[in-house]
Write an enzyme that holds these catalytic residues in place. Sequence first.
Site, short mmCIF file in Angstrom:
data_model
loop_
_atom_site.label_atom_id
_atom_site.label_comp_id
_atom_site.label_asym_id
_atom_site.label_seq_id
_atom_site.Cartn_x
_atom_site.Cartn_y
_atom_site.Cartn_z
N ALA A 83 33.92 38.19 42.02
CA ALA A 83 33.56 39.61 42.09
C ALA A 83 34.00 40.31 40.81
CB ALA A 83 34.22 40.27 43.30
N ASP A 84 33.32 41.40 40.52
CA ASP A 84 33.67 42.23 39.37
C ASP A 84 33.42 43.67 39.78
OD1 ASP A 84 34.66 42.17 36.67
OD2 ASP A 84 32.74 42.99 36.06
#
Length: 212
Positions: A83-84
């Site tokens: 995830a970012d």
Amino acid sequence: MSTPLFCLKPGLRLVLASASPRRRSFMEEWGLPFDVCVPEAAEPRPLPGEEPDAYVRRAAAAKARAALALVGGPSSGLLLLAADTIVALGSHLLGKPGDDADALRMLHDLSGKEHHVISGVCLITPDGREERFSESSSVRFHPWPDDILRAYVRTGEPLDKAGAYAIQGQGAFLVAEVRGSWSNVVGLPVTRLAARLLEQGWIHPSNTGTPR
């Protein structure tokens, strides 16, 4: 030790490609066993004209692929999660501040305004496919005066946070309103993620113990 909320599908190994303590905490709170693999590759830069949600999905995918290479590639027993999260003020993306002065500038820019926090998620599934999605939440800051913002910067918390604040930490006081997923602002849209993992049968509710 508390009863786990979810269990992994038997034979499945979950790998979290993130150094974020809060993302790790979400997995721990669910009761899921997981390994952490943090790739060293730099995040890609936004492309000219690229929309924030498209960029953050691409960044999450780049992180997932880099981690996948470190764990030996796709396999039927592997589920990899990356995830970012970015902060967007209009069309301007705010990353992590370079120093205290940069953090203070970002906080001044956000003060009294609404911005968007967008998280991109990439799953590499046991059959080797990539699944990507993004979630956006609207956040409005209270219009805090300069001395308050400077005091927050002196805590040191803003320096490793996108947009120079942590809603789950000392920076919670900055935020007047959130519309959308709160966990997404922290860094992981857990409602949408849990729904997808359950739908695919990669996790299931724990049947240990008896509900009260």
